[in-house]
Design a protein around this motif. Structure first.
Motif, PDB file in Angstrom:
ATOM      1  N   GLY B  70       0.817  -1.218   0.000  1.00  0.00           N
ATOM      2  CA  GLY B  70       0.000   0.000   0.000  1.00  0.00           C
ATOM      3  C   GLY B  70       0.843   1.256   0.000  1.00  0.00           C
ATOM      4  O   GLY B  70       0.337   2.352   0.174  1.00  0.00           O
ATOM      5  N   ALA B  91      -2.055   2.089   3.291  1.00  0.00           N
ATOM      6  CA  ALA B  91      -1.070   1.150   3.832  1.00  0.00           C
ATOM      7  C   ALA B  91      -1.406   0.761   5.263  1.00  0.00           C
ATOM      8  O   ALA B  91      -1.221  -0.388   5.674  1.00  0.00           O
ATOM      9  N   HIS B  92      -1.908   1.754   6.022  1.00  0.00           N
ATOM     10  CA  HIS B  92      -2.136   1.482   7.440  1.00  0.00           C
ATOM     11  C   HIS B  92      -3.440   0.730   7.682  1.00  0.00           C
ATOM     12  O   HIS B  92      -3.770   0.413   8.823  1.00  0.00           O
ATOM     13  N   ARG B  94      -4.236  -2.080   5.761  1.00  0.00           N
ATOM     14  CA  ARG B  94      -4.152  -3.396   5.125  1.00  0.00           C
ATOM     15  C   ARG B  94      -3.619  -4.451   6.078  1.00  0.00           C
ATOM     16  O   ARG B  94      -2.733  -4.162   6.874  1.00  0.00           O
ATOM     17  N   PRO B  95      -4.126  -5.664   5.955  1.00  0.00           N
ATOM     18  CA  PRO B  95      -3.603  -6.756   6.790  1.00  0.00           C
ATOM     19  C   PRO B  95      -2.293  -7.280   6.222  1.00  0.00           C
ATOM     20  O   PRO B  95      -2.136  -8.468   5.981  1.00  0.00           O
ATOM     21  N   VAL B  96      -1.392  -6.364   5.987  1.00  0.00           N
ATOM     22  CA  VAL B  96      -0.115  -6.717   5.364  1.00  0.00           C
ATOM     23  C   VAL B  96       0.980  -6.050   6.180  1.00  0.00           C
ATOM     24  O   VAL B  96       0.842  -4.897   6.564  1.00  0.00           O
ATOM     25  N   ASN B  97       2.044  -6.768   6.464  1.00  0.00           N
ATOM     26  CA  ASN B  97       3.174  -6.145   7.148  1.00  0.00           C
ATOM     27  C   ASN B  97       4.458  -6.456   6.411  1.00  0.00           C
ATOM     28  O   ASN B  97       4.553  -7.453   5.721  1.00  0.00           O
ATOM     29  N   PRO B 169      -0.297 -10.671  10.126  1.00  0.00           N
ATOM     30  CA  PRO B 169      -0.860 -10.177   8.876  1.00  0.00           C
ATOM     31  C   PRO B 169      -1.300 -11.339   7.992  1.00  0.00           C
ATOM     32  O   PRO B 169      -0.833 -12.470   8.171  1.00  0.00           O
TER      33      PRO B 169
END
Lengths: 265, 392, 323
Positions: B70, B91-92, B94-97, B169
């Motif tokens: 993101g 970006a903040h 999303r379930p992504v790290n 994530p």
């Protein structure tokens, strides 16, 4: 032989330079205890009177109050505007990048007398009333450049990945700024603010052009110099020096103590 | 123990937004002014897999990763995780790290605060306790109070990992996470990363230019070049059967011999390479007629003395040794084959007599090891990029 | 100013002396990162807009105001301070003809003061930044001592110098006693006193940028110089000094520019004949003579002259790292 000379030469010159820097301050400090009366030109005996009653010459305190107020306001404005510019210039690219950098550099490359005169020309053409407002504008203007160059160095050393990491870890743009960017820039911002305050507090030339009949501390002294500076001015000058010294050294000691604590853990 | 518990929690949390979910990139394109960084990319990364995006610098792999994180918006196309469209999500949100390239640890916070940062932003209860157990997972529980600056590179890397996985994530992104480590630590971390991935069962997407790293760790590798995926598959599959010259050269080394198909044998084609007859199985060939490139990996080449070479004159090249370098376990030869060019041969040390520069030799190979590529391709594509990627 | 000590290179002109945030030319970053910035550049405009609007209003426009005012004419029979917009370029010829001496003198004084400040400030900066490296607290205290004088007010300090060096003061008495000064010799009201005052007042502006630069100097380079058979002086000349040039550049500019426009030192420590500086002239034409066009023309000339000198200087010794 040459080596020994070299070894002692630098500390010797350096030490003398510090002495050179501090002699007049010592003089100012000493004469703040002078039982001066009207003109504080020659030693007339020791007294604590001036320190007990620093506002004995009322105009001094009035001028000091103005200076503090102007310094605080101009510092606040310049720090906010300058920090935003510093972040903007380092982090973003503009088509007029070179022009923008030039615009920041130019006030530093312009003698105060020109800055003061041009602002006065502007205010005269606009028919503006000279006073606190115009002084604050003038001080903010010349402080911004100092803030920008000081904070820029700090921003440039800040890895943009840290803000991305904050966003990646669910921080909103605001949270990322206040929790990551701002704390990391803070030392630079504080240094810039202190510098801006010092510059504002000590400015005479630009102030003199744009102050109308408002007195600041330096202006008061300059005007008084012709007929004798009251000893109370020495008191205030000495006190400001001591306060600045204590504030900064105190901060330093606290910081080094914290660093030691952290290292110990 | 702790590791098992975390793994368990991770799987149970799958229902909400994590625990691994399919990551789908649907015709994603990213254009910068006059430059296409990612060109119509379609990818499906299944839940729980360890996926590597491999390619030279500038191939678009990092841009792809940043779009998943993101940090970059695609020019067109959509991204989704577990069926949920995340293209326009910040970006903040999303379930992504991400484990960043140089870790991007917050220098003004303790290690523990770094790890707890994401949990606290999402106002998850017990953030500190969870952060602690994540630090235990990477065996750094005892350093929780330190600042990142007081840790070694390997320790910082683990903190960065803990800081990312503690959020459980759906997808964990690794941006060249081992690039800053020295070789020894790197190998060690590769093994640890792989183990942790197996334990917590997250979807890992790993971006790297190091082919060895990609092959060691990932179960699926996508080789990217110039904004496109050249080929995707299991490491073994990619290595044994590259489909483009770029993959053949970037992923390991290949000898690519240009020639023309002159005969169709049903399951195979025969290629004439300057008078040499080379056989390629049709299922291993990208083109079945016209100009082709015949590829053979250096270690698949057998080098013999001319007097020992007998039988099938197909798949046999006569040449002269130009250069040798002995490395102990093996010897690398460069052999000049007239009309074909210079081929590399990797010969295991079985105690055999070594050839010297100037010796006449014969090269042959098993037909099952050769592969065929489209003859219009540049036979050196990817070689320079591979050399650059190998440089430290 | 402990912060100066703690934050490497954040001195007032740290940036001027230090590494450029954006050394122009090729962008080393990947296309991806540039793209990220493009996307957010609207945010960038919002960040710089307020500050630049302020600078535009109160720096750029005033300079044009100054230019306009410098061309005003005094209509016949007008009151004092009454002028009308015009394009009277003759104002420039008038003031240059009348005050070229003061202009040249200002640059001469500023030049001497800058060289003196460099000779004093460099060892000072070197002492704090290199010799005392690692002794954080002492470094911090000395740095504060460099900045804190600002808080005493430089007019008060200059006035103090005036009294210390006064005819009836202790310094003159001693110098006369040891015959370094003739019986009727004096220190105040001389060009020497003015230059000393300038040197004194702008010393911090010289020292801090050099300090900020030397603070980052890798002392192993000095050791390497010594290791390669250079004497301490040779090492300084061939290694330390060239590496610290950006700091020296910033320091000399930050000293020379304000010094050449200063008039406090000349007013307090000089006399009325042969120490008058251009700043005094501008001030008095503005406030005593009320000749706005003349004062503006002089200011403008001063600004252009300094800009020209700065550009020449930067071209000659230049470094791109100035900003």
């Amino acid at each position: 032989m040459r080596q020994t000379i070299g070894r002692w030469l630098v500390p010797a010159i350096g030490g003398l330079a510090f002495l050179f820097l501090l002699v007049p301050i010592a003089y100012v400090f000493a004469f703040s205890f002078n039982d001066a009366g009207r003109t504080n030109l020659s030693w007339r005996g020791f007294t604590l009177e001036n320190w007990q009653n620093p506002c004995g010459a009322p105009a001094v305190c009035q001028a000091l109050g103005n200076s503090l107020q102007i310094g605080a306001t101009a510092t606040l404005l310049a720090t906010i505007l300058g920090t935003a510019i510093a972040i903007g210039l380092v982090r973003y690219r503009f088509r007029f990048n070179a022009t923008a950098n030039m615009l920041i550099f130019l006030p530093l490359a312009t003698p105060e007398v020109v800055l003061g005169a041009s602002l006065l020309a502007q205010f005269l053409n606009l028919g503006a009333d000279l006073g606190m407002g115009t002084i604050i504008i003038a001080h903010t203007m010349f402080c911004i450049s100092f803030v920008v160059v000081t904070v820029k160095a700090r921003v440039a050393s800040l890895d943009p990945k840290l803000e991305e990491a904050a966003a990646d870890l669910y921080a909103s743009p605001m949270q990322a700024f206040w929790r990551v960017t701002f704390p990391l820039l803070l030392p630079g911002i504080v240094a810039a603010a202190l510098l801006a305050f010092a510059m504002s507090f000590d400015d005479f030339i630009i102030t003199n052009f744009n102050s109308g009949n408002v007195d600041t501390f330096p202006k008061f002294i300059y005007v008084a110099a012709t007929r004798g500076i009251p000893a109370q001015a020495n008191v205030i000058g000495s006190a400001m020096f001591i306060v600045a010294l204590l504030v900064v050294i105190g901060g330093q000691v606290l910081a080094s103590r914290r660093a030691k604590l952290l290292a110990a853990r | 123990m702790v590791q098992e518990r975390l793994a368990e929690e991770t799987t149970t949390a799958a229902g909400r937004d994590s625990g691994g979910a399919d990551l789908v990139l649907d015709s994603v394109t990213k254009r910068f002014a006059d430059f296409v960084a990612v060109d119509d990319l379609n990818l499906t990364i299944p839940a729980g897999s360890f996926f590597a995006l491999l390619g030279p610098s500038g191939c678009g792999k990092t841009t792809t990763l940043r779009m998943v994180a993101g940090l970059e918006q695609p020019t067109s196309g959509t991204l989704s995780i577990g069926g949920r469209d995340i293209t326009r999500t910040g970006a903040h949100e999303r379930p992504v790290n991400t484990v960043f390239q140089n870790y991007a640890l917050f220098p003004h916070m303790s290690v523990l605060d770094n790890v707890a940062f994401g949990l606290k932003r999402r106002k998850i209860r017990g953030a500190e306790a969870r952060a602690k157990s994540a630090l235990e997972l990477v065996e750094l529980g005892h350093l929780a109070a330190r600042r990142p600056g007081q840790l070694s590179g390997g320790q910082q890397q683990r903190v960065a990992l803990a800081r990312a996985i503690v959020n459980r994530p759906a997808v964990l992104l690794l941006d060249e996470p081992l690039g800053a480590l020295d070789m020894k630590l790197r190998r060690q971390m590769q093994v640890e990363l792989k183990n942790i991935q197996l334990e917590v069962g997250l979807t890992f997407v790993h971006v790297t230019h190091d082919q060895e790293e990609a092959m060691t760790m990932a179960d699926t590798v996508a080789v990217m070049n110039a904004g496109r995926v050249e080929q995707m598959g299991a490491p073994r599959e990619l290595y044994e059967l590259p489909r483009t010259a770029f993959v053949a050269n970037f992923l390991g080394k290949s000898n690519l011999v240009p020639g023309e198909v002159i005969e169709d044998r049903g399951d195979a084609v025969v290629v004439n390479a300057r008078g040499n007859r080379l056989t390629v199985l049709k299922e291993r060939a990208a083109a079945h007629h016209g100009r082709v490139l015949v590829g053979i990996r250096p270690e698949k080449l057998k080098m013999m003395w001319p007097q020992d070479a007998a039988g099938d004159p197909d798949n046999m090249l006569h040449g002269r040794v130009a250069d040798t370098s002995f490395t102990g376990v093996s010897t690398d030869y460069l052999v000049d084959v007239p009309g074909v060019g210079r081929l590399g041969v990797f010969s295991q040390n079985h105690g055999q007599q070594l050839a010297r520069p100037g010796d006449e030799v014969v090269l042959c190979w098993d037909t099952a090891h050769a592969f065929g590529l489209d003859g219009r391709e540049d036979s050196s594509a990817g070689a320079a990029e591979a050399a650059e990627a190998a440089a430290p | 100013m402990s912060l100066l000590a703690r934050n490497r290179g954040n001195g007032p002109a740290a940036d001027a002396s230090g590494k450029a945030a954006r050394p122009g030319g090729k962008d080393p970053r990947s296309a991806g990162e540039i793209g990220a910035e493009r996307r957010r550049s609207r945010m960038g405009y919002w960040l710089i807009l307020p500050g630049f609007a302020f600078m535009l209003l109160f720096f750029v426009l005033p300079v044009f105001s100054l230019l306009a005012t410098s061309l005003y004419a005094k209509p016949p029979g007008a009151d004092v301070g009454q002028f009308v917009p015009a394009l009277q370029f003759g104002n420039y010829a008038d003031v240059l003809g009348a005050y070229w001496q003061e202009l040249l003198r200002s640059f001469a004084f500023a030049l001497v003061a800058t060289v003196a400040a460099l000779l004093i400030g460099y060892p000072m900066a070197y002492l704090v930044a290199v010799r005392l490296r690692g002794r954080k607290l002492l470094q911090g205290i000395l740095l504060v001592l460099i900045i804190a004088p600002f808080f005493t007010s430089f007019i008060l300090r200059t006035q103090a110098w005036k009294q210390i060096l006064a005819d009836e003061g202790p310094v003159v008495a001693v110098l006369r006693a040891v015959a370094l000064l003739p019986e009727d010799g004096r220190l105040t009201a001389t060009a020497f006193a003015v230059v000393c005052g300038l040197t004194y007042n702008f010393l911090p502006f010289m020292t801090l940028p050099i300090y900020a630069n030397l603070e980052r100097l890798d002392t192993r380079l000095i050791e390497a110089g010594t290791d390669l058979y250079a004497s301490p002086f040779q090492t300084f000349r061939t290694v330390t000094l060239p590496l610290s040039m950006p700091g020296v550049m910033a320091g000399t500019l930050l000293t020379f520019i304000p010094a050449s426009g200063d008039y406090i030192n000349a007013a307090l420590l000089g006399n009325n004949q042969d120490t008058t500086m251009i700043g005094q002239v501008i001030d008095s034409r503005f406030f005593r003579v009320v000749d706005y066009p003349g004062a503006s023309a002089l200011s403008f000339v001063l600004m252009l002259a300094i800009l020209a000198l700065v550009i020449l200087y930067v071209r000659r010794f230049g470094t791109k790292e100035l900003l």
